[in-house]
Design a protein around this motif. Structure first.
Motif, PDB file in Angstrom:
ATOM      1  N   ALA A 220      38.446   1.131  -8.137  1.00 15.14           N
ATOM      2  CA  ALA A 220      37.915   2.200  -8.975  1.00 15.14           C
ATOM      3  C   ALA A 220      36.488   1.838  -9.366  1.00 15.14           C
ATOM      4  N   ASP A 478      37.887  14.331  -1.929  1.00 15.03           N
ATOM      5  CA  ASP A 478      39.283  14.074  -2.271  1.00 15.03           C
ATOM      6  C   ASP A 478      39.426  12.636  -2.776  1.00 15.03           C
ATOM      7  N   SER A 479      40.666  12.170  -2.941  1.00 16.58           N
ATOM      8  CA  SER A 479      40.904  10.828  -3.495  1.00 16.58           C
ATOM      9  C   SER A 479      40.402   9.720  -2.586  1.00 16.58           C
ATOM     10  N   ASN A 524      45.879  20.584  -6.872  1.00 17.74           N
ATOM     11  CA  ASN A 524      44.919  20.481  -7.972  1.00 17.74           C
ATOM     12  C   ASN A 524      44.589  21.835  -8.592  1.00 17.74           C
ATOM     13  N   PRO A 530      35.438  17.910 -11.362  1.00 16.20           N
ATOM     14  CA  PRO A 530      35.080  16.613 -11.958  1.00 16.20           C
ATOM     15  C   PRO A 530      33.707  16.582 -12.634  1.00 16.20           C
ATOM     16  N   TYR A 561      36.716  15.163 -16.854  1.00 16.53           N
ATOM     17  CA  TYR A 561      37.527  14.348 -15.946  1.00 16.53           C
ATOM     18  C   TYR A 561      36.644  13.811 -14.820  1.00 16.53           C
ATOM     19  N   ASP A 562      36.973  12.623 -14.353  1.00 22.12           N
ATOM     20  CA  ASP A 562      36.147  11.998 -13.325  1.00 22.12           C
ATOM     21  C   ASP A 562      36.627  12.295 -11.914  1.00 22.12           C
ATOM     22  N   ASP A 563      37.809  12.860 -11.773  1.00 24.51           N
ATOM     23  CA  ASP A 563      38.397  13.064 -10.444  1.00 24.51           C
ATOM     24  C   ASP A 563      39.018  14.443 -10.345  1.00 24.51           C
ATOM     25  N   HIS A 568      41.745  10.732 -14.548  1.00 21.07           N
ATOM     26  CA  HIS A 568      40.855   9.862 -15.314  1.00 21.07           C
ATOM     27  C   HIS A 568      40.067  10.719 -16.310  1.00 21.07           C
ATOM     28  N   TYR A 606      33.296   7.397 -14.653  1.00 21.92           N
ATOM     29  CA  TYR A 606      34.388   6.443 -14.871  1.00 21.92           C
ATOM     30  C   TYR A 606      33.941   4.999 -14.607  1.00 21.92           C
TER      31      TYR A 606
END
Length: 625
Positions: A220, A478-479, A524, A530, A561-563, A568, A606
């Motif tokens: 992270a 994406d993630s 989502n 984000p 939010y960071d994501d 997060h 974050y």
């Protein structure tokens, strides 16, 4: 680690930002000089009559607020949300009205800037002391400027001389905490027909530990643990000049260059040498009394060399050449027709192998502005041909009605688009890592509808706007940090700004409410996009007491939010800046500022830190005009 902002302070700031209109008095934006803005329509329009929501910051505002960076100057303005990765000189992204960081078109003296590869303007690399004026126009402007202007346009005008001014020097020296040192020296002036400005400056700070990575969190934040101070130093220079003939023909040119070295925390690289250069020229002539022609040419260079602990690891250079031809034709009383062409060439040179390294965009646009009694109308349309993505048509319609007493009601509709960046499409993937680009990405397209109500009166000014922006094929990570198209996003928001004098105090207030949502129907769906703060408010208060002045800026931000999955959560926060100045001799001023006076600990990205309480002292010489 997060400081959550209580509901009461944010609500109080929002209330003050709106209620001060009821007791305000004279403000520079409402004097008899009728301030003019040019960014909203690409033509000169009185601030009283502009149908677009615009915030203007002048050189006087910059000197009074004493910011150490452009980032600090823009924070808290209506619709503006900033994400900074660790303090002065660190990478900063700006989200205007909840749109993506690549959806704000940034101009310096009319020249489009920003990295061709990432599509981002390096706000952290623009020297604030070289700025004369900023116009922040909110809402889509693709029908006039082409790609990228989904959220709006920010135009920065650099400092310049004045015809007939004579030779006038300027000087500023600043020192502060964490070894901060900053200075600027300039010389400007002019004759009956000509003007010029030459200015140089530099900045140094030891900085802070940009990333607070800890044990067990290597996947992270910055993906590494480097608990050291990350410094920043930069040098900048500005040269602009112009000449105006008796028949009104005008020729002007400018060059702004900033060269910097920045340290940061990262597993693959942690140092960068960066060059940002903007050069432009403008020729304006009037073939007839009703026809004005403007020819422009410009170039933006954005170069970066990257290192890991002093070892060279790669580079990325981008170049954007631009040409423009604009014709403003007066059709009669209160009517103006604008016709123009823009040509833009983008090129990237990098140590990594992009599948494509250049593209061109050609756009033709038309705009009609008219006043009929109490009504104002603006109609604009544009057709862009992008070498990669073909043709895109955009348009806008705005209407305004002037009530007795200075009240202005506005309604507008506009469309916009954004082409994927070279990084979105072609950034190379590495063995063992997920893809970092997608060559099949679609361009983003938006539709925006909004209503506004405001007034510019003898003693005060205010404006409130509400809008809804629907974006198709929004590009987001994406993630795995792989870009992809979100089929639909919806952004709803409202914003307010007010300014004037309350007794002996000068007041400026701003407030934003924002709901930036993913609406694609996937996992989502309903989550916030984000790094956009849902609420923000800012109040600037200043008072002069003889040769002295005092002031404060109070800013409050809600959570974000960071994501994309909203896992997060970054807590809201409130910061307070204090400032004072002493005019101890004519044109000489001693200034002091205490930034983040309450020493709040907060994040906008974050795991990345923000500076705590920091004091600054400035000596300034300002020529009189």
């Amino acid at each position: 680690m997060y400081t959550k902002v209580p509901g009461a302070p944010l609500a109080l700031l929002s209330f003050l930002a709106v209620s001060t209109a009821a007791v305000a008095a004279p403000t520079p934006a409402s004097t008899d000089l009728k301030p003019v803005v040019v960014t909203a329509t690409r033509t000169d329009v009185s601030l009283d009559d502009t149908l677009a929501p615009v915030t203007v910051l002048t050189r006087d505002d910059i000197a009074r607020l004493q910011p150490t960076s452009l980032v600090g100057l823009l924070e808290g303005l209506p619709g503006v949300s900033l994400a900074n990765s660790g303090g002065i000189g660190q990478q900063t992204s700006l989200f205007l009205r909840g749109t993506s960081s690549t959806h704000t078109l940034v101009l310096i003296d009319g020249v489009r800037i920003g990295s061709v590869s990432a599509g981002l303007a390096a706000f952290e690399q623009i020297p604030v002391d070289q700025i004369e004026r900023i116009e922040v126009v909110r809402g889509p402007r693709s029908s006039l400027y082409g790609a990228d202007a989904i959220g709006g346009v920010i135009q920065i005008f650099t400092r310049h001389g004045h015809a007939g001014e004579g030779i006038t020097p300027s000087l500023r020296l600043t020192g502060g905490g964490r070894g901060y040192r900053d200075g600027q020296v300039g010389l400007s002036g002019g004759t009956r027909h000509a003007w010029y400005n030459l200015s140089v400056g530099g900045t140094y700070t030891r900085g802070i530990n940009s990333c607070k990575q800890g044990a067990g969190t290597v996947f992270a934040g910055c993906f590494t643990n480097e608990p050291d101070a990350d410094g920043y130093r930069a040098w900048n220079g500005l040269l602009n000049a112009g000449y105006r003939w008796d028949d009104g023909t005008e020729l002007a040119g400018n060059v702004l260059r900033n060269k910097s070295y920045v340290e940061y925390d990262g597993s693959f690289q942690n140092q960068s040498r960066h060059v940002q250069q903007v050069a432009g020229a403008r020729l304006r002539l009037q073939p007839t009394a009703a026809w004005t022609v403007t020819l422009t040419a410009g170039q933006n260079l954005d170069k970066a060399s990257n290192y890991k602990d002093g070892t060279f690891v790669g580079y990325g250079d981008s170049r954007r050449n631009q040409f423009g031809w604009q014709n403003d034709i007066a059709l009669g009383h209160g009517q103006l027709l604008t016709l123009g062409l823009d040509d833009q060439h983008e090129h990237i040179d990098s140590d990594t192998a992009y599948l494509r390294s250049a593209r061109e965009d050609v756009g033709a646009y038309a705009q009609y502005q008219a006043s009929f009694g109490a009504n104002e109308v603006q109609i604009s349309g544009r057709r862009d041909h992008n070498q990669q993505f073909g043709n895109h048509n955009t348009g806008a319609l705005a209407w305004g009605y002037h009530f007795d007493g200075g009240l202005l009601l506005t309604a507008s509709y506009g469309t916009a688009f954004h082409a994927p960046t070279f990084n979105d499409l072609y950034y190379p993937s590495y063995p063992g890592f997920p893809p970092s680009a997608d060559p099949h990405l679609k361009p983003e397209q938006s539709r925006n509808l909004e209503l506004g109500l405001g007034a510019v009166r003898t003693h005060w000014h205010w404006r409130v706007d509400a809008y809804r922006n629907s974006i198709r094929d929004l590009i987001a990570l994406d993630s795995n940090f792989t870009p992809g198209n979100i089929s639909r996003a919806r952004i709803r928001g409202a914003e307010a700004q007010v300014g004037g004098d309350v007794g002996a105090w000068r007041v400026a207030g701003y407030a934003t409410w924002l709901q930036p949502e993913n609406r694609d129907g996937g996992p989502n769906d309903g989550h916030w996009l984000p790094r956009r703060a849902g609420r923000s408010a800012r109040i600037d208060l200043d008072r002069e007491i003889g040769a002295f002045s005092v002031g404060t800026t109070v800013s409050a931000y809600g959570h974000r939010y960071d994501d994309a999955a909203n896992l997060h959560r970054l807590g809201g926060y409130t910061t307070v800046d204090l400032r004072a100045s002493w005019q101890f001799r004519p044109r000489w001023q001693l200034q002091a500022r205490l930034a983040n006076a309450l020493n709040r600990d907060y994040e906008t990205v974050y795991y990345f830190n923000q500076p705590g309480r920091t004091a600054y002292l400035t000596l300034r010489y300002t020529p009189s005009r």
